[in-house]
Design a protein around this motif. Structure first.
Motif, mmCIF file in Angstrom:
data_model
loop_
_atom_site.group_PDB
_atom_site.id
_atom_site.type_symbol
_atom_site.label_atom_id
_atom_site.label_comp_id
_atom_site.label_asym_id
_atom_site.label_seq_id
_atom_site.Cartn_x
_atom_site.Cartn_y
_atom_site.Cartn_z
ATOM 1 N N ASN A 1 -2.623 -14.385 4.022
ATOM 2 C CA ASN A 1 -3.328 -13.319 4.733
ATOM 3 C C ASN A 1 -2.400 -12.144 5.010
ATOM 4 O OD1 ASN A 1 -5.678 -14.773 4.696
ATOM 5 N ND2 ASN A 1 -5.377 -15.655 6.737
ATOM 6 N N SER A 2 -1.148 -12.442 5.377
ATOM 7 C CA SER A 2 -0.196 -11.347 5.613
ATOM 8 C C SER A 2 0.020 -10.565 4.328
ATOM 9 C CB SER A 2 1.154 -11.877 6.085
ATOM 10 O OG SER A 2 0.989 -12.754 7.156
ATOM 11 N N LEU A 3 0.106 -11.279 3.205
ATOM 12 C CA LEU A 3 0.292 -10.600 1.919
ATOM 13 C C LEU A 3 -0.910 -9.725 1.595
ATOM 14 C CD1 LEU A 3 1.849 -13.430 -0.277
ATOM 15 C CD2 LEU A 3 2.975 -11.326 0.453
ATOM 16 N N ALA A 4 -2.093 -10.300 1.789
ATOM 17 C CA ALA A 4 -3.316 -9.555 1.460
ATOM 18 C C ALA A 4 -3.426 -8.299 2.320
ATOM 19 C CB ALA A 4 -4.539 -10.449 1.649
ATOM 20 N N ALA A 5 -2.898 -8.365 3.547
ATOM 21 C CA ALA A 5 -2.969 -7.199 4.430
ATOM 22 C C ALA A 5 -2.002 -6.101 3.980
ATOM 23 C CB ALA A 5 -2.659 -7.621 5.859
ATOM 24 N N LEU A 6 -0.957 -6.497 3.263
ATOM 25 C CA LEU A 6 0.063 -5.528 2.843
ATOM 26 C C LEU A 6 -0.310 -4.765 1.587
ATOM 27 C CD1 LEU A 6 3.536 -7.220 3.286
ATOM 28 C CD2 LEU A 6 2.664 -5.184 4.418
ATOM 29 N N GLY A 7 -0.996 -5.417 0.697
ATOM 30 C CA GLY A 7 -1.302 -4.763 -0.571
ATOM 31 C C GLY A 7 -2.258 -5.616 -1.364
ATOM 32 N N SER A 8 -2.454 -5.247 -2.624
ATOM 33 C CA SER A 8 -3.390 -6.038 -3.428
ATOM 34 C C SER A 8 -2.627 -6.780 -4.520
ATOM 35 C CB SER A 8 -4.446 -5.128 -4.040
ATOM 36 O OG SER A 8 -3.809 -4.132 -4.795
ATOM 37 N N SER B 1 0.822 -1.214 0.000
ATOM 38 C CA SER B 1 0.000 0.000 0.000
ATOM 39 C C SER B 1 0.858 1.267 0.000
ATOM 40 C CB SER B 1 -0.977 -0.009 1.171
ATOM 41 O OG SER B 1 -0.369 -0.605 2.291
ATOM 42 N N ASP B 2 2.139 1.196 0.421
ATOM 43 C CA ASP B 2 2.968 2.407 0.312
ATOM 44 C C ASP B 2 3.750 2.431 -1.010
ATOM 45 O OD1 ASP B 2 4.498 0.351 1.130
ATOM 46 O OD2 ASP B 2 5.628 1.440 2.669
#
Lengths: 411, 390
Positions: free
Chosen positions: B371-378, B339-340
């Motif tokens: 899940n960790s990946l999905a929380a970081l970005g798309s 997301s950054d």
């Protein structure tokens, strides 16, 4: 992990349809500060998060050029450039032709209302502004815009994907350079006619060159339509070319192709195939068929075309199927016509088994034309007259001509 | 409702239903519409009649009076909207009452737009045109999407069937005493990722992970071709580097310029406690053993397949003793945009794996990583991930 655009029901329910509209950018254009503040307060209170102001027409066009809003609420009477002019400018610019523009007018002012519509306004909001009406109209237009943009995005993405796939498909087809080479090497000229729909499909034909005076030619027609048929056609193409070492023996070749196809296909997936080897040294077309159309052959000087056999089961049906080879004499001056099942299916005959005879009868006079180019054109136009615009699937016709003259170089 | 100028959209044949209890009004409205270029106009004289007429032949637009005997316009709106198929049917409400309350009620009952009596012909026709054009555009786009969705759903199920079925995974687990879990998710309906699992002639487990350039339909066509090639290859005396060389040689003539695939193929050699593999530019495999604090990366350099027919590949080994674990993934996982606005990278993925590597259960490990990946970005690329535990 969900897909970018989840393929859910075509129309979301009213609740979810509102998701997204509150992030839309709304531009309020009014020269009166009080009106701007009032409209903004109504919109904010309803949950709209991104509202911009323009103080007159010039300012509005500048702001719209800087960042495209999703909706414009436009006052008419403003100094400099009035609302009508703003509307005219926007509609003249293709970038803004579908931007929703809501014009504020007094209910009694019929002339203004009509003029606004003539200039391309999307909707009118009655002055003095009524909160419920403003919000209802803003919501309807934004929901609609979000919905349409979403659908347009989907369509653009798919069209680009399918366009790329279509290019890959075209890349599988034989090139003019290969036709020239075959014509030089074996005195056989090849033409093809494909009436393609815009859809991807399960039709494919190609050439496997085993040795210099012989070459193999296949025409296949997958069951099903669209992308799934294309996926299978692509893997059949791979299988056919992987088995090129067997291509000299049509019966064995199709037998082996069938075994691989049975392994790869799901139940119900089938492909009809005709595969034949043209041997120009001895003047034969040796072929095997799998539920394909019977080949049509016109010998030099003949008036009536003869039909070849079609006796094999569909490829992919059973690993035990056999595909006996047959031979047609393909000497100097002979012409051969192969076609896919869509051609046979499109013919107006009572029973599909009569289609090859009907096609042979229809094609024979045209096949006698002096040149192959002409023969191809006449057969396809004769076919078009009979079939009309009925066929929805791709029709493929392949024409082969063995040079009549001793020198294969003359044309 | 946007004022689009779609010349291609034919709205002249649109069917309009005029609902008004006043005969004079009805005929006036029909006349206005017909003069305005809409010949196909029907009439209903109250709400009940309107609903019956709508059932008979669905109109493309309804021009609805509010105050009517038997059933008023508000109720007609509500009943029309109750049918999901009529959610987008434009309803233009007309009423002499211009009170704010009426408008509010009409909109909340489902009206699309409002025209005020006495009818202004120009305004009425403009609104009818705008709504019909919009409706035609919407139908066209929705029709397109629904046709494609059906087509792609079928293709998607075919692509899923290229992957090893659960029974084959279970069989491998039971026969070889391994545990194994995998996740496969194309970024759109179809994708260019592919993985497979087979046994060689010495009953060793061979694992493939393939990622074609691009995504969507084109990449999927390539996975089907590669799958057809792999099915025809001889797996006796399996040698990963030699296998890659052969695959590459066969794939090269099929692909167009610019298309290629990264690929990792390896064999779980339980007798030698190793994962014996070769790579064609695939993301680096990770391996760790109980007690390790961080996974070890395996070397995965190599030319992607499809670029150069004469390419050669190298056999490599990672130690895989009992209890050892192997994690393979496509670059959709490591090249996630966070997301950054940075790319996660293999080191970033390593950190995530470190956080999850203590889960003894393969499924829980994979879920944790994803899940960790999905929380970081798309995810904007196809993602395949596979974990194997000896």
């Amino acid at each position: 992990m969900s897909a970018v655009m989840s393929p859910s029901t075509p129309v979301a329910d009213p609740e979810t349809r509102q998701i997204g509209i509150f992030d839309c950018l709304i531009l309020v254009v009014d020269d009166t500060e009080f009106n701007r503040t009032l409209i903004t307060a109504m919109l904010r209170q309803a949950g709209f998060l991104r509202i911009q102001h323009a103080v007159d027409g010039i300012d509005a066009l500048k702001k719209i050029g800087d960042e495209l809003p999703d909706l414009v609420i436009l006052d008419i009477v403003m100094p400099g450039l009035d609302g009508f002019e703003v509307c005219r400018h926007l509609r003249a610019d293709p970038r803004f032709s579908d931007l929703p523009v809501l014009v504020q007018t007094a209910l009694s002012n019929t002339e203004d209302r009509n003029k606004a519509f003539q200039l391309g306004t999307t909707d009118l909001i009655t002055k003095p502004i009524d909160r419920n009406e403003l919000l209802a109209r803003v919501r309807i237009h934004l929901e609609n815009r979000v919905l349409i943009q979403d659908l347009q995005l989907y369509r653009a993405r798919l069209e680009s994907e399918l366009g790329m796939a279509r290019e890959m498909y075209n890349h599988l087809l034989p090139t003019p350079a290969l036709f020239d080479q075959i014509s030089r090497d074996s005195g056989v000229r090849i033409r093809h006619h494909t009436a393609v729909s815009s859809e991807l499909g399960g039709d494919l034909w190609g050439i496997i060159p085993p040795s210099d005076r012989r070459f193999g030619l296949y025409l296949l027609d997958m069951t099903g339509t669209g992308v799934s048929a294309a996926l299978n056609a692509f893997r059949m193409h791979t299988v056919l070319h992987e088995l090129a070492h067997l291509a000299g023996d049509p019966s064995r070749f199709l037998g082996e192709v069938n075994v691989r196809a049975v392994d790869l296909f799901e139940s119900g997936e089938r492909v009809s195939v005709i595969y034949g080897v043209v041997d120009s040294a001895i003047g034969t077309f040796t072929y095997a068929t799998a539920a394909s159309g019977r080949p049509i052959l016109l010998q030099c000087g003949n008036v009536v075309a003869e039909l070849g056999d079609s006796d094999g089961a569909s490829v992919g049906e059973s690993a035990a199927s056999a595909f006996p080879a047959h031979v047609l004499q393909f000497g100097p001056g002979a012409r051969l016509l192969l076609y896919n099942n869509a051609v046979a299916a499109a013919l107006p005959v009572e029973c599909i088994s009569l289609a090859p005879e009907a096609l042979a009868e229809l094609a024979a006079p045209a096949l006698r034309s002096p040149t192959l180019v002409e023969a191809c054109a006449r057969v396809t136009s004769a076919l078009a007259r009979v079939v009309g615009d009925r066929p929805r699937e791709d029709m493929t016709l392949i024409f082969l001509a063995k040079d009549a003259l001793p020198s294969p170089r003359t044309r | 409702m946007t004022g689009m100028s779609f010349a291609s959209v034919n709205i002249r044949n649109a069917r309009i239903l005029v609902v008004d209890d006043n005969r004079v009004n009805r005929h006036l409205l029909v006349a206005v519409l017909q003069r305005g270029g809409f010949p196909n106009v029907g009439m209903a004289e109250d709400g009940i009649d309107a609903l019956a007429k709508i059932e008979e032949v669905a109109p493309d637009l309804i021009l609805l009076d509010l105050m009517m005997p038997r059933m008023d316009g508000f109720e007609v709106c509500r009943q029309v909207r109750a049918n999901p198929a009529r959610r987008d049917l434009p309803i233009l409400v007309q009423s002499s009452l211009s009170s704010s309350d009426d408008r509010k009620h009409a909109f909340s009952a489902g009206a699309t737009d409002f025209v005020t009596k006495p009818i202004n012909a120009t305004e009425l026709l403009s609104r009818v045109r705008i709504h019909l054009e919009n409706q035609a555009l919407l139908r066209d786009l929705q029709g397109y999407r629904s046709r494609r969705q059906t087509e792609l759903a079928l293709a998607r199920s075919m692509q899923e069937r290229l992957l090893p079925p659960p029974a084959r995974l279970a069989q491998a687990r039971a026969d070889l005493g391994l545990s194994l879990s995998a996740h496969f998710e194309p970024s759109s309906e179809l994708g260019g990722d592919f993985w497979d699992l087979r046994r060689d002639d010495r009953d060793r487990l061979i694992v493939w992970l393939v990622d074609f350039s691009g995504h969507g339909v084109g990449a999927a066509l390539n996975t089907f071709r590669l799958h057809a090639i792999l099915r025809q290859m001889d797996l006796t005396n399996f040698d990963p580097a030699e296998h890659l060389r052969e695959v590459n040689e066969r794939v090269c003539p099929l692909l167009r310029n610019g298309q290629f695939a990264t690929m990792l193929v390896g064999v779980v050699d339980q007798a030698n406690d190793t994962f014996h593999y070769a790579s064609a530019g695939a993301p680096a495999p990770m391996m760790w053993q109980p007690g390790d604090e961080t996974p070890e990366f395996g070397d995965s350099s190599g030319l992607p397949v499809g670029i150069l027919a004469s390419a050669r590949y190298e056999n490599r080994d990672l130690a895989l003793p009992l209890g050892g674990r192997l994690f393979l993934y496509s670059d959709g996982a490591s090249e996630l945009w966070t997301s950054d606005d940075t790319v996660l990278g293999e080191e970033g993925l390593l950190e995530i794996v470190q956080g999850q590597m203590h889960h003894p259960d393969d499924n829980r490990f994979l879920d944790g990583v994803l899940n960790s990946l999905a929380a970081l970005g798309s995810f904007n690329d196809d993602v395949t991930a596979l974990v194997l535990t000896r």
